[in-house]
Design an enzyme around this catalytic site. Sequence first.
Site, PDB file in Angstrom:
ATOM      1  N   LEU A  65       0.849  -1.191   0.000  1.00  0.00           N
ATOM      2  CA  LEU A  65       0.000   0.000   0.000  1.00  0.00           C
ATOM      3  C   LEU A  65       0.885   1.241   0.000  1.00  0.00           C
ATOM      4  O   LEU A  65       1.516   1.564   1.008  1.00  0.00           O
ATOM      5  CB  LEU A  65      -0.917  -0.009   1.233  1.00  0.00           C
ATOM      6  CG  LEU A  65      -1.928  -1.148   1.281  1.00  0.00           C
ATOM      7  CD1 LEU A  65      -2.594  -1.227   2.649  1.00  0.00           C
ATOM      8  CD2 LEU A  65      -2.980  -1.001   0.189  1.00  0.00           C
ATOM      9  N   ASN A  91      -2.240  -2.714   9.922  1.00  0.00           N
ATOM     10  CA  ASN A  91      -1.103  -3.324  10.624  1.00  0.00           C
ATOM     11  C   ASN A  91       0.243  -3.058   9.954  1.00  0.00           C
ATOM     12  O   ASN A  91       1.267  -2.982  10.628  1.00  0.00           O
ATOM     13  CB  ASN A  91      -1.367  -4.840  10.722  1.00  0.00           C
ATOM     14  CG  ASN A  91      -0.100  -5.626  11.006  1.00  0.00           C
ATOM     15  OD1 ASN A  91       0.394  -5.638  12.134  1.00  0.00           O
ATOM     16  ND2 ASN A  91       0.442  -6.276   9.979  1.00  0.00           N
ATOM     17  N   LYS A 143       4.472   0.959  21.104  1.00  0.00           N
ATOM     18  CA  LYS A 143       4.799   1.605  22.371  1.00  0.00           C
ATOM     19  C   LYS A 143       5.668   2.859  22.170  1.00  0.00           C
ATOM     20  O   LYS A 143       5.658   3.770  22.988  1.00  0.00           O
ATOM     21  CB  LYS A 143       5.488   0.622  23.319  1.00  0.00           C
ATOM     22  CG  LYS A 143       6.876   0.133  22.878  1.00  0.00           C
ATOM     23  CD  LYS A 143       7.973   0.668  23.768  1.00  0.00           C
ATOM     24  CE  LYS A 143       9.363   0.137  23.578  1.00  0.00           C
ATOM     25  NZ  LYS A 143       9.962  -0.175  22.341  1.00  0.00           N
ATOM     26  N   TYR A 155       8.581   7.429  12.213  1.00  0.00           N
ATOM     27  CA  TYR A 155       7.823   6.255  12.682  1.00  0.00           C
ATOM     28  C   TYR A 155       6.983   6.610  13.910  1.00  0.00           C
ATOM     29  O   TYR A 155       5.798   6.291  13.971  1.00  0.00           O
ATOM     30  CB  TYR A 155       8.816   5.143  12.995  1.00  0.00           C
ATOM     31  CG  TYR A 155       8.223   3.847  13.522  1.00  0.00           C
ATOM     32  CD1 TYR A 155       7.519   2.989  12.688  1.00  0.00           C
ATOM     33  CD2 TYR A 155       8.402   3.475  14.850  1.00  0.00           C
ATOM     34  CE1 TYR A 155       7.010   1.783  13.162  1.00  0.00           C
ATOM     35  CE2 TYR A 155       7.902   2.269  15.334  1.00  0.00           C
ATOM     36  CZ  TYR A 155       7.200   1.429  14.493  1.00  0.00           C
ATOM     37  OH  TYR A 155       6.704   0.238  14.968  1.00  0.00           O
ATOM     38  N   GLU A 187       7.515  -5.385  22.299  1.00  0.00           N
ATOM     39  CA  GLU A 187       8.618  -6.214  21.777  1.00  0.00           C
ATOM     40  C   GLU A 187       8.043  -7.559  21.342  1.00  0.00           C
ATOM     41  O   GLU A 187       7.731  -8.410  22.169  1.00  0.00           O
ATOM     42  CB  GLU A 187       9.676  -6.430  22.877  1.00  0.00           C
ATOM     43  CG  GLU A 187      10.164  -5.165  23.577  1.00  0.00           C
ATOM     44  CD  GLU A 187      11.029  -4.260  22.694  1.00  0.00           C
ATOM     45  OE1 GLU A 187      11.419  -4.683  21.591  1.00  0.00           O
ATOM     46  OE2 GLU A 187      11.296  -3.123  23.110  1.00  0.00           O
ATOM     47  N   THR A 190       9.174 -11.042  15.325  1.00  0.00           N
ATOM     48  CA  THR A 190       8.617 -11.150  13.961  1.00  0.00           C
ATOM     49  C   THR A 190       9.787 -11.080  12.973  1.00  0.00           C
ATOM     50  O   THR A 190      10.911 -10.742  13.378  1.00  0.00           O
ATOM     51  CB  THR A 190       7.677  -9.954  13.673  1.00  0.00           C
ATOM     52  OG1 THR A 190       8.466  -8.748  13.672  1.00  0.00           O
ATOM     53  CG2 THR A 190       6.553  -9.834  14.678  1.00  0.00           C
TER      54      THR A 190
HETATM   55  P1  NAP Z   1       6.836  -7.590   9.682  1.00  0.00           P
HETATM   56  O1  NAP Z   1       7.396  -8.788  10.320  1.00  0.00           O
HETATM   57  O2  NAP Z   1       7.691  -6.813   8.729  1.00  0.00           O
HETATM   58  O3  NAP Z   1       5.495  -7.936   8.909  1.00  0.00           O
HETATM   59  C1  NAP Z   1       4.816  -6.880   8.266  1.00  0.00           C
HETATM   60  C2  NAP Z   1       4.330  -7.304   6.903  1.00  0.00           C
HETATM   61  O4  NAP Z   1       3.736  -6.130   6.295  1.00  0.00           O
HETATM   62  C3  NAP Z   1       5.459  -7.732   5.939  1.00  0.00           C
HETATM   63  O5  NAP Z   1       5.018  -8.812   5.157  1.00  0.00           O
HETATM   64  C4  NAP Z   1       5.662  -6.492   5.069  1.00  0.00           C
HETATM   65  O6  NAP Z   1       6.191  -6.795   3.789  1.00  0.00           O
HETATM   66  C5  NAP Z   1       4.249  -5.957   4.974  1.00  0.00           C
HETATM   67  N1  NAP Z   1       4.183  -4.538   4.643  1.00  0.00           N
HETATM   68  C6  NAP Z   1       5.026  -3.557   5.000  1.00  0.00           C
HETATM   69  N2  NAP Z   1       4.604  -2.370   4.492  1.00  0.00           N
HETATM   70  C7  NAP Z   1       3.478  -2.634   3.793  1.00  0.00           C
HETATM   71  C8  NAP Z   1       2.566  -1.835   3.057  1.00  0.00           C
HETATM   72  N3  NAP Z   1       2.743  -0.511   2.903  1.00  0.00           N
HETATM   73  N4  NAP Z   1       1.486  -2.425   2.493  1.00  0.00           N
HETATM   74  C9  NAP Z   1       1.277  -3.756   2.644  1.00  0.00           C
HETATM   75  N5  NAP Z   1       2.103  -4.572   3.331  1.00  0.00           N
HETATM   76  C10 NAP Z   1       3.183  -4.011   3.896  1.00  0.00           C
HETATM   77  O7  NAP Z   1       6.346  -6.516  10.807  1.00  0.00           O
HETATM   78  P2  NAP Z   1       5.760  -6.760  12.290  1.00  0.00           P
HETATM   79  O8  NAP Z   1       6.876  -6.725  13.256  1.00  0.00           O
HETATM   80  O9  NAP Z   1       4.789  -7.897  12.271  1.00  0.00           O
HETATM   81  O10 NAP Z   1       4.969  -5.378  12.479  1.00  0.00           O
HETATM   82  C11 NAP Z   1       3.580  -5.237  12.226  1.00  0.00           C
HETATM   83  C12 NAP Z   1       3.088  -3.949  12.878  1.00  0.00           C
HETATM   84  O11 NAP Z   1       3.329  -4.001  14.283  1.00  0.00           O
HETATM   85  C13 NAP Z   1       3.763  -2.670  12.356  1.00  0.00           C
HETATM   86  O12 NAP Z   1       2.821  -1.643  12.258  1.00  0.00           O
HETATM   87  C14 NAP Z   1       4.757  -2.352  13.465  1.00  0.00           C
HETATM   88  O13 NAP Z   1       5.030  -0.977  13.536  1.00  0.00           O
HETATM   89  C15 NAP Z   1       3.990  -2.814  14.687  1.00  0.00           C
HETATM   90  N6  NAP Z   1       4.851  -3.097  15.842  1.00  0.00           N
HETATM   91  C16 NAP Z   1       5.682  -4.195  15.864  1.00  0.00           C
HETATM   92  C17 NAP Z   1       6.484  -4.422  16.975  1.00  0.00           C
HETATM   93  C18 NAP Z   1       7.388  -5.611  17.069  1.00  0.00           C
HETATM   94  O14 NAP Z   1       8.056  -5.747  18.119  1.00  0.00           O
HETATM   95  N7  NAP Z   1       7.476  -6.478  16.092  1.00  0.00           N
HETATM   96  C19 NAP Z   1       6.449  -3.533  18.064  1.00  0.00           C
HETATM   97  C20 NAP Z   1       5.606  -2.439  18.002  1.00  0.00           C
HETATM   98  C21 NAP Z   1       4.807  -2.237  16.886  1.00  0.00           C
HETATM   99  P3  NAP Z   1       7.773  -6.532   3.516  1.00  0.00           P
HETATM  100  O15 NAP Z   1       8.515  -7.411   4.485  1.00  0.00           O
HETATM  101  O16 NAP Z   1       7.985  -6.909   2.095  1.00  0.00           O
HETATM  102  O17 NAP Z   1       7.990  -5.061   3.778  1.00  0.00           O
END
Ligand code: NAP
Length: 259
Positions: A65, A91, A143, A155, A187, A190
């Site tokens: 997106l 997400n 957070k 971010y 935390e 992923t």
């Molecule tokens: P992740 O492992 O990278 O998974 C996210 C998925 O979204 C990936 O497949 C990514 O594809 C896809 N993506 C990224 N940008 C996109 C877009 N514009 N349109 C469609 N798909 C898109 O990330 P995650 O750690 O699960 O994080 C998910 C959410 O949780 C995020 O909003 C993040 O800020 C939030 N979050 C995560 C943590 C944490 O500790 N993991 C903590 C706080 C907040 P690509 O890999 O090809 O980019």
Amino acid sequence: MNLHLSDKVFLISGGAKGIGGAISRLIAEEGGIPVMIDPSEKEGYALVKEFGQIGAKSLHIQKRLQSPQDADEAVKVALAAFGRIDGVVNNAGANDSVGLENGSPEAFRKSVESNLGHYYDLVHYALPALKVSKGSIVNISSKTAITGQGNTSGYTAAKGGQLSLTREWAVELLPYGIRVNAVIPAEVMTPLYQKWLNTFPNPENKLGEISRRVPLERRMTKPEEIANMVVFLLSGRSAHTTGQHIFVDGGYTHLDRVV
Ligand code: NAP
């Protein structure tokens, strides 16, 4: 508890990996239909196959997106396939480390746009369908919106914006019975998190250091634990919950660190 998700359709941005992947899987296990908007070809294909094996319908829209048109098209594809939308999970996002000193005004704007813009776009285009279904919206924030992190202005601005939009949309959408909530991880292990850990000389040590800072059980949150809350918020079991910021973080953000 039966969440009564049978045949309900949910859009999940970034729904093929990490937290989004866990949300898609739980929706499918609960009888709902996850529509994963995610560029990851291999992972999206594997999840559709996996869900098919338990008799669940699903759809992978292989797309990043990046513009309003992308969101518009994704909504149209979902409606053409299933004729309804019962919920949206915003997400997709990434901590791209655009700070005051290590960034630039241009990079800041780009970071805010890429982390916040599509949260608005997806809801904007899905809204007519959500009005029909009295749907539910869940925004995944971070957070860092509350604690700050340093060196990541874009971010954190986007993540704070997502929390404000949660309250704003909860108010605007009251007349339609559409609920809007935010889930705030700290935390979570992923693919994105692992990639970040790998930037340190000793990722294992770094992981141990971070895990020891999580008050509850001194461990990372599991993606499935985020998904449990998100899917509850999508379901009618949370019918009188709206405008809430819910921390699923093992106490990371709020609890006293002395104990
Ligand atoms: P992740 O492992 O990278 O998974 C996210 C998925 O979204 C990936 O497949 C990514 O594809 C896809 N993506 C990224 N940008 C996109 C877009 N514009 N349109 C469609 N798909 C898109 O990330 P995650 O750690 O699960 O994080 C998910 C959410 O949780 C995020 O909003 C993040 O800020 C939030 N979050 C995560 C943590 C944490 O500790 N993991 C903590 C706080 C907040 P690509 O890999 O090809 O980019």
